[in-house]
Design an enzyme around this catalytic site. Structure first.
Site, PDB file in Angstrom:
ATOM      1  N   SER A   8      37.548  46.711  41.156  1.00 51.80           N
ATOM      2  CA  SER A   8      37.084  46.275  42.471  1.00 51.80           C
ATOM      3  C   SER A   8      37.888  46.944  43.582  1.00 51.80           C
ATOM      4  O   SER A   8      37.323  47.439  44.566  1.00 51.80           O
ATOM      5  CB  SER A   8      37.191  44.747  42.584  1.00 51.80           C
ATOM      6  OG  SER A   8      36.786  44.319  43.862  1.00 51.80           O
ATOM      7  N   ARG A  31      42.594  42.215  50.491  1.00 47.32           N
ATOM      8  CA  ARG A  31      42.343  40.993  49.720  1.00 47.32           C
ATOM      9  C   ARG A  31      41.121  40.260  50.274  1.00 47.32           C
ATOM     10  O   ARG A  31      40.306  39.737  49.519  1.00 47.32           O
ATOM     11  CB  ARG A  31      43.590  40.104  49.736  1.00 47.32           C
ATOM     12  CG  ARG A  31      43.457  38.823  49.021  1.00 47.32           C
ATOM     13  CD  ARG A  31      43.676  38.759  47.538  1.00 47.32           C
ATOM     14  NE  ARG A  31      44.554  39.680  46.900  1.00 47.32           N
ATOM     15  CZ  ARG A  31      44.493  39.949  45.592  1.00 47.32           C
ATOM     16  NH1 ARG A  31      43.600  39.364  44.833  1.00 47.32           N
ATOM     17  NH2 ARG A  31      45.318  40.787  45.046  1.00 47.32           N
ATOM     18  N   HIS A  34      38.094  42.306  49.297  1.00 46.30           N
ATOM     19  CA  HIS A  34      37.908  42.119  47.856  1.00 46.30           C
ATOM     20  C   HIS A  34      37.256  40.765  47.564  1.00 46.30           C
ATOM     21  O   HIS A  34      36.320  40.675  46.756  1.00 46.30           O
ATOM     22  CB  HIS A  34      39.265  42.222  47.150  1.00 46.30           C
ATOM     23  CG  HIS A  34      39.279  41.715  45.754  1.00 46.30           C
ATOM     24  ND1 HIS A  34      38.719  42.407  44.698  1.00 46.30           N
ATOM     25  CD2 HIS A  34      39.788  40.578  45.219  1.00 46.30           C
ATOM     26  CE1 HIS A  34      38.887  41.721  43.583  1.00 46.30           C
ATOM     27  NE2 HIS A  34      39.520  40.611  43.872  1.00 46.30           N
TER      28      HIS A  34
END
Length: 192
Positions: A8, A31, A34
């Site tokens: 990812s 983050r 993601h």
């Protein structure tokens, strides 16, 4: 890192280059992207490296983490949280004061944790608005509530308040995004 997570991040980095961002801002942005698969956060997130550094230092020193809802708390890994929104006292205070349960929970949490906590708001704009009005002296506020009513305005108020924070400019946000922003700092803490 699990192979799926690694893949990812590889895909994310193939689509956008964030190397120009300071390290903690990059960690939070990656983050959040993601967690949401939403590249719009690359330009929508508002991070300040000094604020993130202060938040990381507070986390390392054991600062309490307060969340507005259980969904945010559930997404934060490796750290206990304070989240009184479901407690009867929050409902009672909300009725008595004519405020939302989320705002009442902020008052209750502040009584418990005092100044220097890290606050993570991913659902309730009224929780963020209440926090801004109190003398909470937070180490960091992750203000990423979601919604069409008050979310963008509460985040603008956070930025205008001068409190150390992470926010975004639009209506989107949410529990997973707010938890991801805090987890980015917790994972940096673990890696170092």
């Amino acid at each position: 890192m699990h192979p799926i997570e690694a893949e990812s991040y590889r895909i994310l980095r193939s689509r956008v280059d964030l190397a120009h961002l300071p390290p903690l801002t990059r960690a939070v942005t990656e983050r959040v992207v993601h967690a949401s698969a939403d590249l719009d956060y690359v330009t929508d997130l508002v991070c300040d490296e000094a604020d993130l550094t202060g938040g990381l230092a507070a986390l390392r020193a054991g600062a309490p983490v307060v969340t507005d809802v259980a969904m945010v708390a559930a997404g934060i890994t490796g750290r206990e949280t304070v989240c009184p929104v479901a407690e009867p006292a929050a409902a009672e205070l909300a009725r008595a004061a004519g405020i939302t349960r989320s705002a009442a929970a902020v008052r209750i949490a502040l009584e418990r944790v005092g100044p220097g906590a890290v606050w993570v708001v991913g659902c309730a704009p009224t929780a963020l608005e209440e926090l801004i009005t109190l003398d909470a002296r937070p180490a960091l506020v992750v203000g990423l509530p979601v919604g069409f009513v008050g979310a963008a305005e509460s985040k603008a108020a956070l930025r205008a308040s001068g409190l150390p924070g992470v926010s975004n400019r639009g209506e989107k946000g949410g529990s997973a995004v707010a938890a991801a922003a805090l987890n980015a700092l917790l994972y940096v803490e673990e890696e170092q």
